[in-house]
Design a protein around this motif. Structure first.
Motif, mmCIF file in Angstrom:
data_model
loop_
_atom_site.group_PDB
_atom_site.id
_atom_site.type_symbol
_atom_site.label_atom_id
_atom_site.label_comp_id
_atom_site.label_asym_id
_atom_site.label_seq_id
_atom_site.Cartn_x
_atom_site.Cartn_y
_atom_site.Cartn_z
ATOM 1 N N TRP A 67 0.799 -1.225 0.000
ATOM 2 C CA TRP A 67 0.000 0.000 0.000
ATOM 3 C C TRP A 67 0.831 1.274 0.000
ATOM 4 O O TRP A 67 0.276 2.370 -0.092
ATOM 5 C CB TRP A 67 -0.932 0.020 1.218
ATOM 6 C CG TRP A 67 -2.079 -0.930 1.126
ATOM 7 C CD1 TRP A 67 -2.389 -1.764 0.090
ATOM 8 C CD2 TRP A 67 -3.081 -1.163 2.127
ATOM 9 N NE1 TRP A 67 -3.514 -2.496 0.372
ATOM 10 C CE2 TRP A 67 -3.958 -2.145 1.614
ATOM 11 C CE3 TRP A 67 -3.318 -0.630 3.394
ATOM 12 C CZ2 TRP A 67 -5.062 -2.601 2.331
ATOM 13 C CZ3 TRP A 67 -4.412 -1.090 4.120
ATOM 14 C CH2 TRP A 67 -5.271 -2.060 3.588
ATOM 15 N N ASP A 102 0.147 4.931 1.915
ATOM 16 C CA ASP A 102 -1.205 4.834 2.484
ATOM 17 C C ASP A 102 -1.202 4.088 3.812
ATOM 18 O O ASP A 102 -2.038 4.340 4.688
ATOM 19 C CB ASP A 102 -2.147 4.120 1.507
ATOM 20 C CG ASP A 102 -2.472 4.980 0.295
ATOM 21 O OD1 ASP A 102 -2.200 6.202 0.339
ATOM 22 O OD2 ASP A 102 -3.002 4.429 -0.684
ATOM 23 N N GLU A 142 -11.167 2.053 4.438
ATOM 24 C CA GLU A 142 -9.976 1.760 3.633
ATOM 25 C C GLU A 142 -10.208 0.550 2.733
ATOM 26 O O GLU A 142 -9.889 0.572 1.535
ATOM 27 C CB GLU A 142 -8.786 1.500 4.555
ATOM 28 C CG GLU A 142 -7.477 1.272 3.842
ATOM 29 C CD GLU A 142 -6.907 2.531 3.217
ATOM 30 O OE1 GLU A 142 -6.226 2.419 2.171
ATOM 31 O OE2 GLU A 142 -7.135 3.632 3.759
#
Length: 253
Positions: free
Chosen positions: A97, A100, A124
């Motif tokens: 990710w 993030d 998310e």
């Protein structure tokens, strides 16, 4: 999904054992995990473990964490990585990710309650889910049948019901979920058996009810998945994200 804390000034060593889901853990207390598994050692504040991972050791101190169990049917779009590439490995979530992950950890840290943290995780995951490629309907159906049958299914029967050949089912299932249908059935059956054993059922009863040939067969499978005999495996705290997930060290929510 479960939230937990490991309090105290001295490190706690736990073992994660295989589960029929992709496991994701996000630590938000600035206390990284020390992970030791078949792939070597790593240190990270977050991790993702493939569907077919082997048991691995986690050393933690003063950890605050959210653990997520992802169905393999949605794990690819959520993680951004085909499960055939993840397979049985344990990787840092940052590698999947990027930045993030750090932003999510910061938001989790500043959230006041577990309910707020779970909502952040839901947001998310929901954001990432539509971005990826879903698995074939035939593969999804086969996985659901394996789970519904507690692992007591025949791959040839699954293939016949979808209209695929056994070879095509084996290939597509493996490329999309990261393990063969036979291994998936073994994992699901093991998961049911180890939870039955943990609840106090006798090995003889569990072996008979879960479709093992005998107690030796059950013993062999438990050792294959956990590296320990059933008498030790049933005391593993990381069995699942349920009321008995952290009976001693944590605060499961």
């Amino acid at each position: 999904m479960a939230g937990f804390r490991i309090r105290g000034d001295s490190p706690v060593v736990l073992r994660a054992i295989p589960h029929p889901a992709v496991t994701v853990a996000v630590e938000f207390g600035d206390r990284p995990f020390d992970i030791h598994g078949a792939g070597g050692r790593m240190r990270s504040e977050s991790l993702a473990a493939g569907l077919a991972f082997g048991a691995f050791q986690v050393r933690a101190e003063g950890v605050e964490c959210v653990q997520i169990r992802l169905s393999p049917l949605v794990a690819h779009p959520v993680l951004g990585l085909p499960l055939a590439e993840l397979r049985g490995n344990v990787v840092a979530l940052d590698d999947l990710w990027g930045r993030d992950t750090a932003r999510l950890r910061e938001r989790l840290h500043h959230a006041r309650t577990w309910r707020e943290r779970f909502a952040l995780i839901d947001t998310e995951l929901s954001t990432r889910l539509p971005a990826g490629r879903p698995v074939d309907p035939e593969v999804a159906w086969a996985w659901r049948r394996i789970v519904a049958g507690h692992g007591r299914v025949r791959v040839t029967d699954l293939a016949a019901r979808t209209g695929w050949s056994r070879q095509r089912m084996w290939s597509r299932f493996g490329s999309q979920l990261g393990l063969t249908p036979k291994r998936a059935a073994m994992l699901v059956r093991f998961d049911q058996a180890i939870h039955r054993l943990a609840r106090g059922h006798t090995p003889a009863r569990v072996a008979a009810d879960c479709g093992y040939a005998d107690q030796s067969h059950l013993h062999h499978d438990v050792r294959a998945f956990t590296g320990t005999p059933p008498t030790a495996a049933v005391n593993e705290p990381w069995l699942a994200a349920d009321d008995t997930a952290w009976p001693v060290h944590g605060g499961a929510v």
